[in-house]
Scaffold this motif. Structure first.
Motif, PDB file in Angstrom:
ATOM      1  N   TRP A 186       2.473  -9.668  -3.024  1.00 46.65           N
ATOM      2  CA  TRP A 186       2.122  -9.496  -4.291  1.00 46.65           C
ATOM      3  C   TRP A 186       3.245  -8.220  -4.763  1.00 46.65           C
ATOM      4  O   TRP A 186       3.726  -7.282  -3.863  1.00 46.65           O
ATOM      5  CB  TRP A 186       0.614  -8.627  -4.540  1.00 46.65           C
ATOM      6  CG  TRP A 186      -0.232  -9.629  -4.518  1.00 46.65           C
ATOM      7  CD1 TRP A 186      -0.708 -10.002  -3.361  1.00 46.65           C
ATOM      8  CD2 TRP A 186      -0.469 -10.732  -5.410  1.00 46.65           C
ATOM      9  NE1 TRP A 186      -1.783 -11.228  -3.673  1.00 46.65           N
ATOM     10  CE2 TRP A 186      -1.453 -11.531  -4.985  1.00 46.65           C
ATOM     11  CE3 TRP A 186      -0.042 -10.972  -6.731  1.00 46.65           C
ATOM     12  CZ2 TRP A 186      -2.149 -12.731  -5.651  1.00 46.65           C
ATOM     13  CZ3 TRP A 186      -0.731 -11.830  -7.588  1.00 46.65           C
ATOM     14  CH2 TRP A 186      -1.906 -12.901  -7.082  1.00 46.65           C
ATOM     15  N   PRO A 244      -2.628  -8.631  -7.674  1.00 45.14           N
ATOM     16  CA  PRO A 244      -3.698  -9.816  -7.424  1.00 45.14           C
ATOM     17  C   PRO A 244      -4.839  -9.500  -8.505  1.00 45.14           C
ATOM     18  O   PRO A 244      -5.079  -8.391  -9.039  1.00 45.14           O
ATOM     19  CB  PRO A 244      -4.094  -9.254  -6.145  1.00 45.14           C
ATOM     20  CG  PRO A 244      -3.667  -8.229  -5.678  1.00 45.14           C
ATOM     21  CD  PRO A 244      -2.379  -7.787  -6.598  1.00 45.14           C
ATOM     22  N   GLY A 246      -7.688  -9.181  -7.975  1.00 48.56           N
ATOM     23  CA  GLY A 246      -8.489  -8.237  -7.329  1.00 48.56           C
ATOM     24  C   GLY A 246      -8.478  -6.819  -7.562  1.00 48.56           C
ATOM     25  O   GLY A 246      -9.294  -6.100  -7.193  1.00 48.56           O
ATOM     26  N   VAL A 247      -7.287  -6.561  -7.976  1.00 48.88           N
ATOM     27  CA  VAL A 247      -6.735  -5.227  -8.454  1.00 48.88           C
ATOM     28  C   VAL A 247      -7.990  -4.560  -9.570  1.00 48.88           C
ATOM     29  O   VAL A 247      -7.994  -3.470  -9.291  1.00 48.88           O
ATOM     30  CB  VAL A 247      -5.334  -5.069  -8.774  1.00 48.88           C
ATOM     31  CG1 VAL A 247      -5.418  -5.286 -10.359  1.00 48.88           C
ATOM     32  CG2 VAL A 247      -4.987  -3.853  -8.598  1.00 48.88           C
ATOM     33  N   TYR A 250     -10.054  -2.847  -7.000  1.00 49.21           N
ATOM     34  CA  TYR A 250      -9.575  -1.898  -6.182  1.00 49.21           C
ATOM     35  C   TYR A 250      -9.567  -0.390  -6.388  1.00 49.21           C
ATOM     36  O   TYR A 250      -9.358   0.042  -7.600  1.00 49.21           O
ATOM     37  CB  TYR A 250      -8.042  -2.075  -6.101  1.00 49.21           C
ATOM     38  CG  TYR A 250      -7.609  -3.320  -5.335  1.00 49.21           C
ATOM     39  CD1 TYR A 250      -8.529  -4.278  -4.864  1.00 49.21           C
ATOM     40  CD2 TYR A 250      -6.161  -3.579  -5.211  1.00 49.21           C
ATOM     41  CE1 TYR A 250      -8.020  -5.521  -4.530  1.00 49.21           C
ATOM     42  CE2 TYR A 250      -5.910  -4.779  -4.450  1.00 49.21           C
ATOM     43  CZ  TYR A 250      -6.637  -5.755  -4.069  1.00 49.21           C
ATOM     44  OH  TYR A 250      -6.286  -7.076  -3.315  1.00 49.21           O
ATOM     45  N   GLY A 257      -4.841  -1.104   1.698  1.00 49.03           N
ATOM     46  CA  GLY A 257      -4.898  -2.292   2.622  1.00 49.03           C
ATOM     47  C   GLY A 257      -3.911  -3.302   2.295  1.00 49.03           C
ATOM     48  O   GLY A 257      -3.405  -3.840   3.365  1.00 49.03           O
ATOM     49  N   VAL A 258      -3.778  -3.615   1.111  1.00 49.24           N
ATOM     50  CA  VAL A 258      -2.679  -4.568   1.000  1.00 49.24           C
ATOM     51  C   VAL A 258      -1.353  -4.133   1.221  1.00 49.24           C
ATOM     52  O   VAL A 258      -0.410  -4.684   1.715  1.00 49.24           O
ATOM     53  CB  VAL A 258      -2.775  -4.988  -0.574  1.00 49.24           C
ATOM     54  CG1 VAL A 258      -2.038  -6.080  -1.041  1.00 49.24           C
ATOM     55  CG2 VAL A 258      -4.198  -5.720  -1.075  1.00 49.24           C
ATOM     56  N   THR A 261      -0.665  -3.725   5.119  1.00 54.30           N
ATOM     57  CA  THR A 261      -0.455  -4.892   5.944  1.00 54.30           C
ATOM     58  C   THR A 261       0.997  -5.945   5.577  1.00 54.30           C
ATOM     59  O   THR A 261       1.206  -6.728   5.953  1.00 54.30           O
ATOM     60  CB  THR A 261      -1.695  -5.697   5.778  1.00 54.30           C
ATOM     61  OG1 THR A 261      -2.092  -5.933   4.109  1.00 54.30           O
ATOM     62  CG2 THR A 261      -2.810  -5.592   6.197  1.00 54.30           C
TER      63      THR A 261
END
Lengths: 425, 326
Positions: A186, A244, A246-247, A250, A257-258, A261
């Motif tokens: 992303w 994303p 999903g932000v 967040y 976490g994103v 990784t």
């Protein structure tokens, strides 16, 4: 035999050092200290206070709380309003001082000398009606994290300096990487949940676009203006494109976490993520750098929300003296230096920015002085008791814009009316 | 008839009455501790909460009693602003509140309907005789036994947009082309809450309905079989009517619970306008803003709304709560 001799010697030295403090402390107290748990702060705390425990003979028990400052605040206020004496010392957010001042001990006399070494603006933020209610232990100002390897690979030689540039760059790198099969990558991760953290993020977009700081220090409600609207409109394009979807749920740790990784090109986060990002278990170790947050709408100064944590001693504690001594230790140079090295927390003591050990362990900290100089406070001083409600109205309005439920113009016009209603009492 | 006979009869009746009175008195004496407990844990907090809603109590005044009586201002208040403009304020004219009411009602109707349907299915299966039925009956209760905090966190990770297994499975069988941010996006957040709630509470419904199923006398089914009536007709003509009282009571229990939903919403979603419910708003007002007055007004309205719903339901559904008709 040698072992018992050794332990006897140790004991003697402990007795000697305890005796040195005997003037201030009579019996060994047990201090209960409550603090939110973010990153590795709780794990490192035992080592951090060990020298103080050894020197004074007191012990500290840490009570970890959820990392959401909104949740912490509600619980702390309830305890304090009820005059609860179980907790001796609280770790407090920089914005809480005006709301909780009545419940904390005034430390201006004890800490006066120590405070002259701290940044005056931070000490000022913890002083309410002449009472110093909390001692700063570290300050916080977010920055833009970026992946040096990905920028280089795709032909960019510098990080973006404007939000518009960031949007384009993130999109281009994300598209190119996905074309190569890196499907989880992303462009930009940040904090979009509807909570205090979104107030920080959105205040930065607005302020760095020349849209003011929601409520100005003199109490004027300034949020409904074209620059603020444009800044929010740009941010509303991110979820689902470079960020994303999903932000929208967040907080700091989900974004990290994103990022950690290896699945994000840019991240907006606080300094604690720097040390963790360079840890051995991190996929981005050595592959990233940080810079000041971008600006927008042709405005030329960047903005970083002033965060930071302090320690306050409860008026209802039975071991105030020991707790104040611990507060002094945590706010002092020794503890702040250790925190800076282990957790990449920014010191509030000015001279530590020139410290060689810190510069060697966390090269970023001396640079962070620049970020810190552009820090913008949240409107907690002009709104006092109403700050939480002001902040909630703001982040709720922003959340409805970035999740596409409302246009920025409508949301900010409504917000202005709601703020007027709330503050015009 | 001599007077002494009459006297004896009257004395006899008198003794009987006395006995009856004594039994009533004894019953009350046994009930008193329970009534005191109920008054302490239910009636007193309810009274306090309602009385707070008529004051300007805040976090700073709640423990020292310095709050003032302000009548219905928390519910509705006419305010003239310094520039002469008239504004209506209070919970009853607050758009956020009515949005939360709508969210709560919508959630309750859909979740209770789905749970009743699935609960009935599960109960019918569990009512049949098959090998290992005891084990299956115990296993099906697991979702109900897990604390909501744990199941909300667990589902939160399963529904996560980046690392979640649900998105992974749907992607790999080609149902969706890119991951869905279940809990974050305004369109799907309520669906995510419904999925988790139905998963968690269906076992509870199944258990209550199963109890009802087992009350139905076996010989009715035998009679139906002798008459050669097919299974579908037996279900609609025998099972369902006899099961109705059990289902109606189970639905009331669930509806009461669903109307005050808090934990799942708070833990699973960002609590934006798409999912925020009455309890979440009231919690926010009290815990985060320290406004006990307005928060209590919301709690009181929640109490009123639940009461109205339940009364309507009992009236329209002719539910026999007292058990008088059986």
């Amino acid at each position: 035999m040698t072992i018992s001799l050794k332990s006897a010697l140790l004991r003697t030295s402990a007795v000697v050092s305890a005796a040195a403090f005997a003037a201030t402390t009579v019996a060994a107290d047990e201090i209960t200290y409550v603090s939110g748990a973010t990153g590795a702060a709780i794990e490192n705390f035992a080592a951090l206070v060990a020298p103080w425990e050894e020197a004074t003979g007191h012990t500290v028990t840490i009570v970890p709380m959820p990392s959401s400052t909104t949740d912490q605040f509600g619980q702390y206020r309830l305890w304090l309003a009820a005059g609860n004496g179980d907790i001796d010392m609280y770790q407090t957010d920089v914005i809480w001082a005006p709301q909780l001042a009545d419940h904390f001990v005034d430390m201006s006399e004890v800490a006066g000398e120590l405070m002259t070494t701290h940044f005056p603006s931070i000490v000022e933020s913890q002083t309410v009606d002449g009472r110093l209610v909390a001692l700063p232990i570290f300050t916080d100002a977010p920055a833009l994290y970026y992946r040096t390897d990905l920028l280089e690979k795709h032909g960019y030689d510098a990080p973006p300096s404007t939000w518009e540039e960031l949007t384009e760059m993130a999109q281009a790198i994300q598209d190119a990487e996905r074309a190569e099969g890196n499907n989880d990558l992303w462009g930009f991760v940040w904090q979009g949940n509807s909570y205090e953290g979104l107030t920080c993020d959105a205040l930065e977009w607005v302020k760095s676009s020349g849209g003011g700081q929601i409520i100005e220090p003199d109490g004027t409600i300034s949020i409904n203006n074209p620059n603020a609207i444009a800044a929010l409109e740009l941010a509303a394009t991110w979820p689902g494109t470079i960020s994303p979807e999903g932000v929208l749920a967040y907080q700091e740790e989900e974004a990290r976490g994103v990022w950690q990784t290896g699945n994000a090109v840019f991240m907006r986060n606080w300094p604690y993520a720097y040390g963790l990002g360079n840890g051995d278990d991190s996929a981005v170790k050595g592959l990233f750098a940080v810079t000041t947050l971008p600006t927008g709408q042709g405005h030329d100064t960047s903005a970083a929300t002033l965060g930071g944590w302090n320690v306050a001693v409860s008026k209802y504690s039975d071991s105030q003296e020991a707790a104040i001594s611990l507060a002094m230790y945590l706010a002092g140079p020794e503890a702040q230096k250790q925190r800076a090295i282990n957790e990449s927390n920014l010191p509030t003591i000015m001279s530590l920015y020139d410290d060689a050990d810190i510069a060697a362990a966390q090269p970023i900290i001396p640079q962070w002085k620049d970020v810190f100089l552009q820090a913008v406070p949240r409107p907690s001083a002009p709104t006092r008791q109403d700050y939480n409600e002001v902040s909630t109205l703001f982040f709720t309005a922003v959340h409805s814009v970035i999740s596409g439920e409302e246009s920025a113009a409508d949301a900010l016009a409504d917000l202005e009316v709601d703020l007027e209603d709330l503050l015009d009492k | 008839m001599s007077t002494s006979d009459v006297n004896t009869a009257q004395r006899g009746r008198g003794r009987e009455l006395n006995l009856q009175q004594q039994r009533v008195r004894a019953a009350y004496m046994f009930l008193v501790p329970m009534l005191i407990m109920l008054a302490l844990v239910a009636a007193w907090p309810l009274f306090r909460s309602i009385s707070f809603s008529f004051t300007d109590a805040s976090a700073n005044t709640i423990f020292n009693g310095q709050s003032d009586w302000i009548g219905f201002d928390n519910y509705i208040e006419r305010r003239v602003r310094s520039n002469g403009e008239v504004r209506w304020r209070g919970v009853l004219v607050d758009g956020d509140w009515w949005n939360a009411v709508w969210n709560t009602v919508r959630f309750s109707i859909v979740s209770v309907a789905l749970e009743t349907f699935f609960g009935l299915m599960v109960a019918l299966v569990l009512n049949m005789e098959f090998k290992g039925r005891g084990l299956v009956r115990a296993a099906i209760l697991i979702p109900w036994a897990i604390p909501t905090v744990v199941s909300a966190r667990m589902w939160g990770w399963m529904l996560n947009d980046q690392f979640g297994i649900i998105n992974h499975m749907m992607l790999s069988i080609g149902l969706i082309s890119e991951p869905i941010a279940w809990t974050a996006s305004a369109d799907t957040a309520m669906i995510a809450v419904l999925i988790v709630d139905v998963w968690k509470t269906t076992p509870f419904m199944a258990l209550l309905i199963l109890a009802g199923l087992q009350m139905i006398p076996r010989d009715m089914y035998e009679a139906a079989r002798l008459d050669g009536i097919n299974a579908v007709k037996v279900f609609f003509k025998v099972t369902l009517p006899l099961l109705r009282p059990a289902i109606m009571v189970a639905v009331i229990f669930r509806a009461l619970d669903a109307l005050r939903i808090f934990d799942l919403i708070y833990l699973l979603t960002p609590q934006s306008d798409a999912t925020v419910t009455m309890s979440v708003l009231s919690y926010r007002e009290i815990q985060q803003f320290g406004d006990y007055g307005e928060g209590s007004a919301m709690s009181t309205l929640l109490f009123v709304i639940i009461t109205v719903f339940v009364l309507l339901y009992i009236k329209l559904g002719k539910v026999d709560l007292a058990g008088e008709k059986s």
